[in-house]
Design a protein around this motif. Structure first.
Motif, PDB file in Angstrom:
ATOM      1  N   PRO A 245       0.829  -1.203   0.000  1.00  0.00           N
ATOM      2  CA  PRO A 245       0.000   0.000   0.000  1.00  0.00           C
ATOM      3  C   PRO A 245       0.868   1.259   0.000  1.00  0.00           C
ATOM      4  O   PRO A 245       1.915   1.314   0.650  1.00  0.00           O
ATOM      5  CB  PRO A 245      -0.796  -0.109   1.298  1.00  0.00           C
ATOM      6  CG  PRO A 245      -0.813  -1.576   1.602  1.00  0.00           C
ATOM      7  CD  PRO A 245       0.513  -2.100   1.103  1.00  0.00           C
ATOM      8  N   ILE A 246       0.438   2.265  -0.759  1.00  0.00           N
ATOM      9  CA  ILE A 246       1.203   3.487  -0.958  1.00  0.00           C
ATOM     10  C   ILE A 246       0.552   4.640  -0.212  1.00  0.00           C
ATOM     11  O   ILE A 246      -0.658   4.815  -0.278  1.00  0.00           O
ATOM     12  CB  ILE A 246       1.295   3.814  -2.465  1.00  0.00           C
ATOM     13  CG1 ILE A 246       1.995   2.679  -3.221  1.00  0.00           C
ATOM     14  CG2 ILE A 246       1.999   5.144  -2.702  1.00  0.00           C
ATOM     15  CD1 ILE A 246       1.885   2.780  -4.732  1.00  0.00           C
ATOM     16  N   GLU A 247       1.383   5.425   0.495  1.00  0.00           N
ATOM     17  CA  GLU A 247       0.936   6.664   1.144  1.00  0.00           C
ATOM     18  C   GLU A 247       1.672   7.815   0.485  1.00  0.00           C
ATOM     19  O   GLU A 247       2.873   7.723   0.226  1.00  0.00           O
ATOM     20  CB  GLU A 247       1.287   6.657   2.630  1.00  0.00           C
ATOM     21  CG  GLU A 247       0.628   5.581   3.440  1.00  0.00           C
ATOM     22  CD  GLU A 247       1.139   5.586   4.876  1.00  0.00           C
ATOM     23  OE1 GLU A 247       1.534   6.666   5.378  1.00  0.00           O
ATOM     24  OE2 GLU A 247       1.173   4.500   5.468  1.00  0.00           O
ATOM     25  N   VAL A 248       0.958   8.911   0.243  1.00  0.00           N
ATOM     26  CA  VAL A 248       1.542  10.059  -0.435  1.00  0.00           C
ATOM     27  C   VAL A 248       1.251  11.321   0.363  1.00  0.00           C
ATOM     28  O   VAL A 248       0.135  11.506   0.862  1.00  0.00           O
ATOM     29  CB  VAL A 248       0.959  10.205  -1.861  1.00  0.00           C
ATOM     30  CG1 VAL A 248       1.541  11.408  -2.577  1.00  0.00           C
ATOM     31  CG2 VAL A 248       1.203   8.942  -2.675  1.00  0.00           C
ATOM     32  N   SER A 249       2.259  12.182   0.493  1.00  0.00           N
ATOM     33  CA  SER A 249       2.054  13.505   1.093  1.00  0.00           C
ATOM     34  C   SER A 249       2.813  14.531   0.256  1.00  0.00           C
ATOM     35  O   SER A 249       3.638  14.178  -0.583  1.00  0.00           O
ATOM     36  CB  SER A 249       2.506  13.530   2.551  1.00  0.00           C
ATOM     37  OG  SER A 249       3.885  13.255   2.645  1.00  0.00           O
ATOM     38  N   TYR A 250       2.507  15.796   0.485  1.00  0.00           N
ATOM     39  CA  TYR A 250       3.024  16.888  -0.334  1.00  0.00           C
ATOM     40  C   TYR A 250       3.608  17.962   0.571  1.00  0.00           C
ATOM     41  O   TYR A 250       2.946  18.946   0.881  1.00  0.00           O
ATOM     42  CB  TYR A 250       1.894  17.481  -1.199  1.00  0.00           C
ATOM     43  CG  TYR A 250       1.124  16.412  -1.934  1.00  0.00           C
ATOM     44  CD1 TYR A 250       1.490  16.021  -3.211  1.00  0.00           C
ATOM     45  CD2 TYR A 250       0.046  15.764  -1.331  1.00  0.00           C
ATOM     46  CE1 TYR A 250       0.806  15.020  -3.875  1.00  0.00           C
ATOM     47  CE2 TYR A 250      -0.646  14.765  -1.991  1.00  0.00           C
ATOM     48  CZ  TYR A 250      -0.261  14.393  -3.261  1.00  0.00           C
ATOM     49  OH  TYR A 250      -0.928  13.400  -3.904  1.00  0.00           O
ATOM     50  N   PRO A 251       4.868  17.806   1.004  1.00  0.00           N
ATOM     51  CA  PRO A 251       5.438  18.772   1.941  1.00  0.00           C
ATOM     52  C   PRO A 251       5.624  20.175   1.355  1.00  0.00           C
ATOM     53  O   PRO A 251       5.600  21.151   2.107  1.00  0.00           O
ATOM     54  CB  PRO A 251       6.778  18.170   2.341  1.00  0.00           C
ATOM     55  CG  PRO A 251       6.978  16.958   1.526  1.00  0.00           C
ATOM     56  CD  PRO A 251       5.736  16.662   0.775  1.00  0.00           C
ATOM     57  N   VAL A 252       5.795  20.275   0.031  1.00  0.00           N
ATOM     58  CA  VAL A 252       6.008  21.589  -0.591  1.00  0.00           C
ATOM     59  C   VAL A 252       5.264  21.628  -1.924  1.00  0.00           C
ATOM     60  O   VAL A 252       5.374  20.691  -2.722  1.00  0.00           O
ATOM     61  CB  VAL A 252       7.509  21.853  -0.853  1.00  0.00           C
ATOM     62  CG1 VAL A 252       7.708  23.199  -1.544  1.00  0.00           C
ATOM     63  CG2 VAL A 252       8.322  21.773   0.418  1.00  0.00           C
ATOM     64  N   THR A 253       4.511  22.697  -2.147  1.00  0.00           N
ATOM     65  CA  THR A 253       3.909  22.933  -3.460  1.00  0.00           C
ATOM     66  C   THR A 253       4.078  24.403  -3.822  1.00  0.00           C
ATOM     67  O   THR A 253       4.064  25.271  -2.945  1.00  0.00           O
ATOM     68  CB  THR A 253       2.407  22.582  -3.499  1.00  0.00           C
ATOM     69  OG1 THR A 253       1.710  23.389  -2.566  1.00  0.00           O
ATOM     70  CG2 THR A 253       2.162  21.114  -3.204  1.00  0.00           C
ATOM     71  N   VAL A 254       4.254  24.655  -5.120  1.00  0.00           N
ATOM     72  CA  VAL A 254       4.364  26.009  -5.631  1.00  0.00           C
ATOM     73  C   VAL A 254       3.463  26.091  -6.862  1.00  0.00           C
ATOM     74  O   VAL A 254       3.634  25.321  -7.804  1.00  0.00           O
ATOM     75  CB  VAL A 254       5.816  26.378  -6.012  1.00  0.00           C
ATOM     76  CG1 VAL A 254       5.883  27.784  -6.592  1.00  0.00           C
ATOM     77  CG2 VAL A 254       6.738  26.242  -4.809  1.00  0.00           C
TER      78      VAL A 254
END
Length: 142
Positions: free
Chosen positions: A61-70
């Protein structure tokens, strides 16, 4: 939540986490191309379908997070943190991907992906531990 980020998040959640490759048609423009996954070779939606299937077979199973977005103009850039475990040896997998996507309306038309493939394949168990250090020392993997 900004529309471009919502689209990128849906792309990872639906396609990579859930394996719902049918969602690509809603997320990518018909002539969309992805680069960076396999060097300069561009991927279209059919290629992405195969790639997603192959990668998901190697991971749990895959977990995804987005610490930085521009978000700027037609572009969205994101650092994507990916956690899972190897389907081969059960070891934890933790890699980062840097994604830059250009949007044509609500859909992505260009995606540049810079995932740390070497680290991914080390953690999955398909490359020896510390492969990068070995390669930097001039040793050829055989």
């Amino acid at each position: 939540m900004p529309q471009k980020f919502q689209t990128l998040q849906t792309y990872f959640d639906e396609v990579w986490v859930k394996g719902n490759v049918e969602a690509l048609g809603d997320l990518l423009a018909p002539d969309a191309r992805t680069r960076g996954i396999m060097g300069e070779m561009p991927f279209d939606q059919d290629d992405m379908t195969e790639l997603v299937s192959m990668v998901r077979e190697l991971l749990g199973p895959i977990e995804v997070s987005y610490p930085v977005t521009v978000d700027q103009d037609d572009w969205l850039s994101a650092v994507v943190e990916i956690k899972s475990h190897s389907a081969i040896n059960g070891d934890p997998v933790h890699v980062f991907n840097h994604v830059i996507a250009r949007f044509d309306g609500p859909r992505m038309i260009e995606i540049y992906s810079g995932v740390d493939s070497l680290m991914l394949f080390e953690q999955i168990g398909l490359l020896p531990d510390s492969a990068l250090a070995v390669l930097l020392g001039g040793t050829r993997l055989s």
